[in-house]
Design an enzyme around this catalytic site. Structure first.
Site, PDB file in Angstrom:
ATOM      1  N   HIS A  22      12.962  -2.876   1.550  1.00  0.00           N
ATOM      2  CA  HIS A  22      12.387  -1.600   1.993  1.00  0.00           C
ATOM      3  C   HIS A  22      13.267  -0.470   1.479  1.00  0.00           C
ATOM      4  CE1 HIS A  22       9.456  -3.583   4.448  1.00  0.00           C
ATOM      5  NE2 HIS A  22      10.416  -4.358   4.910  1.00  0.00           N
ATOM      6  N   ARG A  57       4.973  12.067  -3.600  1.00  0.00           N
ATOM      7  CA  ARG A  57       4.892  12.654  -2.254  1.00  0.00           C
ATOM      8  C   ARG A  57       6.135  12.237  -1.475  1.00  0.00           C
ATOM      9  NH1 ARG A  57       0.664  14.187  -4.144  1.00  0.00           N
ATOM     10  NH2 ARG A  57      -1.472  14.048  -3.411  1.00  0.00           N
ATOM     11  N   TYR A  71      11.429   8.986   0.413  1.00  0.00           N
ATOM     12  CA  TYR A  71      11.381   7.844  -0.506  1.00  0.00           C
ATOM     13  C   TYR A  71      12.045   8.109  -1.863  1.00  0.00           C
ATOM     14  CZ  TYR A  71       8.049   5.998   2.884  1.00  0.00           C
ATOM     15  OH  TYR A  71       7.469   5.549   4.037  1.00  0.00           O
ATOM     16  N   ASN A  77       8.058  -5.762  -1.206  1.00  0.00           N
ATOM     17  CA  ASN A  77       8.033  -4.613  -0.301  1.00  0.00           C
ATOM     18  C   ASN A  77       6.566  -4.480   0.098  1.00  0.00           C
ATOM     19  OD1 ASN A  77       8.022  -2.258   1.095  1.00  0.00           O
ATOM     20  ND2 ASN A  77       9.128  -1.053  -0.440  1.00  0.00           N
ATOM     21  N   ARG A 129      13.439   3.915  12.010  1.00  0.00           N
ATOM     22  CA  ARG A 129      12.298   4.840  12.050  1.00  0.00           C
ATOM     23  C   ARG A 129      11.476   4.592  13.330  1.00  0.00           C
ATOM     24  NH1 ARG A 129       9.546   4.810   6.231  1.00  0.00           N
ATOM     25  NH2 ARG A 129       8.389   6.499   7.238  1.00  0.00           N
ATOM     26  N   ALA A 147       3.400  -0.936   4.663  1.00  0.00           N
ATOM     27  CA  ALA A 147       2.916  -0.993   6.049  1.00  0.00           C
ATOM     28  C   ALA A 147       2.432  -2.383   6.448  1.00  0.00           C
ATOM     29  CB  ALA A 147       1.811   0.037   6.257  1.00  0.00           C
ATOM     30  N   PRO A 174       0.787  -1.235   0.000  1.00  0.00           N
ATOM     31  CA  PRO A 174       0.000   0.000   0.000  1.00  0.00           C
ATOM     32  C   PRO A 174       0.819   1.284   0.000  1.00  0.00           C
ATOM     33  CG  PRO A 174      -0.184  -1.152   2.102  1.00  0.00           C
ATOM     34  CD  PRO A 174       0.479  -2.093   1.148  1.00  0.00           C
ATOM     35  N   ASN A 175       0.318   2.225  -0.765  1.00  0.00           N
ATOM     36  CA  ASN A 175       0.833   3.602  -0.893  1.00  0.00           C
ATOM     37  C   ASN A 175       2.100   3.718  -1.730  1.00  0.00           C
ATOM     38  OD1 ASN A 175      -1.215   4.927   0.714  1.00  0.00           O
ATOM     39  ND2 ASN A 175      -0.316   3.846   2.448  1.00  0.00           N
ATOM     40  N   GLU A 226      12.992  -9.571   1.014  1.00  0.00           N
ATOM     41  CA  GLU A 226      12.241  -8.468   1.620  1.00  0.00           C
ATOM     42  C   GLU A 226      13.002  -7.178   1.335  1.00  0.00           C
ATOM     43  OE1 GLU A 226      12.106  -8.506   5.925  1.00  0.00           O
ATOM     44  OE2 GLU A 226      10.503  -7.005   5.955  1.00  0.00           O
TER      45      GLU A 226
HETATM   46  O1  CA2 Z   1      10.754   1.882   3.330  1.00  0.00           O
HETATM   47  C1  CA2 Z   1       9.890   1.180   2.790  1.00  0.00           C
HETATM   48  O2  CA2 Z   1       9.998   0.718   1.663  1.00  0.00           O
HETATM   49  C2  CA2 Z   1       8.581   0.919   3.534  1.00  0.00           C
HETATM   50  O3  CA2 Z   1       8.154  -0.397   3.210  1.00  0.00           O
HETATM   51  C3  CA2 Z   1       7.604   1.957   3.031  1.00  0.00           C
HETATM   52  C4  CA2 Z   1       6.243   1.891   3.711  1.00  0.00           C
HETATM   53  C5  CA2 Z   1       6.417   1.928   5.233  1.00  0.00           C
HETATM   54  O4  CA2 Z   1       5.168   1.713   5.854  1.00  0.00           O
HETATM   55  C6  CA2 Z   1       7.396   0.867   5.720  1.00  0.00           C
HETATM   56  O5  CA2 Z   1       7.549   1.025   7.107  1.00  0.00           O
HETATM   57  C7  CA2 Z   1       8.727   1.004   5.043  1.00  0.00           C
HETATM   58  C8  CA2 Z   1       5.361   3.065   3.294  1.00  0.00           C
HETATM   59  C9  CA2 Z   1       5.150   3.146   1.825  1.00  0.00           C
HETATM   60  C10 CA2 Z   1       4.536   4.476   1.522  1.00  0.00           C
HETATM   61  O6  CA2 Z   1       5.002   4.896   0.273  1.00  0.00           O
HETATM   62  C11 CA2 Z   1       4.894   6.219  -0.027  1.00  0.00           C
HETATM   63  C12 CA2 Z   1       5.677   6.655  -1.060  1.00  0.00           C
HETATM   64  C13 CA2 Z   1       5.661   7.971  -1.408  1.00  0.00           C
HETATM   65  C14 CA2 Z   1       4.834   8.853  -0.737  1.00  0.00           C
HETATM   66  C15 CA2 Z   1       4.036   8.403   0.285  1.00  0.00           C
HETATM   67  C16 CA2 Z   1       4.069   7.068   0.645  1.00  0.00           C
END
Ligand code: CA2
Length: 143
Positions: A100, A18, A23, A74, A107, A77, A10-11, A98
């Site tokens: 990230h 964003r 990221y 990946n 974090r 969340a 997700p996201n 895995e």
């Molecule tokens: O660091 C990573 O790849 C994470 O898997 C990213 C997740 C986070 O919940 C994990 O703890 C670590 C969040 C992905 C959200 O992706 C976005 C990308 C751009 C803007 C907003 C959110």
């Protein structure tokens, strides 16, 4: 030719749009291209997907059985919450990486636990989107 399934949770469809300070500025389409090119150099092919839905990710993981030689995930969340994804990965008999983009262990505390970590053969965190390429390279050596 070895086939690698790459799943994103997700996201991650918001990548590059964003929070670039966290990221990076590459979009998920850019990451897919990065992976396609890196895989070709390693003599592999990839299939790349993203979903905001836990059930969809589980359906894809189940479908990987017999169709792919390795999986990169990946789970975003869902990494920290999904026993259902853990269970789906547990019945898969191919190497799992895995990935990230950030390092969740550096974090908030609620990101420190991973349901995927105990099932993954390769762990890459905090290397930005290049982490996907590193995972492909590590899997190429395992396969
Ligand atoms: O660091 C990573 O790849 C994470 O898997 C990213 C997740 C986070 O919940 C994990 O703890 C670590 C969040 C992905 C959200 O992706 C976005 C990308 C751009 C803007 C907003 C959110």
């Amino acid at each position: 030719m070895k086939k690698v399934f790459i799943l994103n949770g997700p996201n991650l469809n918001m990548l590059g749009l964003r929070e670039p300070e966290l990221y990076g500025s590459q979009t998920l389409k850019d990451v897919e291209k990065l992976c396609t090119d890196a895989a070709a150099k390693l003599g592999m092919i990839i299939e790349f997907h993203q979903s905001n839905h836990e059930g969809q990710l589980i359906d894809w993981i189940q479908g990987a059985h017999g169709n792919f030689d390795a999986l990169i995930i990946n789970a975003a969340a869902y990494t920290h919450t999904s026993l259902a994804i853990h269970d789906a990965l547990k019945i898969l008999d191919i190497p799992i990486a895995e990935v990230h983009i950030t390092d969740p262990k550096k974090r908030e505390e609620f990101r420190h636990f991973s349901y995927i970590e105990p099932l993954a053969n390769v762990h890459i965190s905090g290397q930005g989107v290049q982490g996907y390429v590193l995972a492909l390279e590590k899997l190429a050596k395992l396969l």
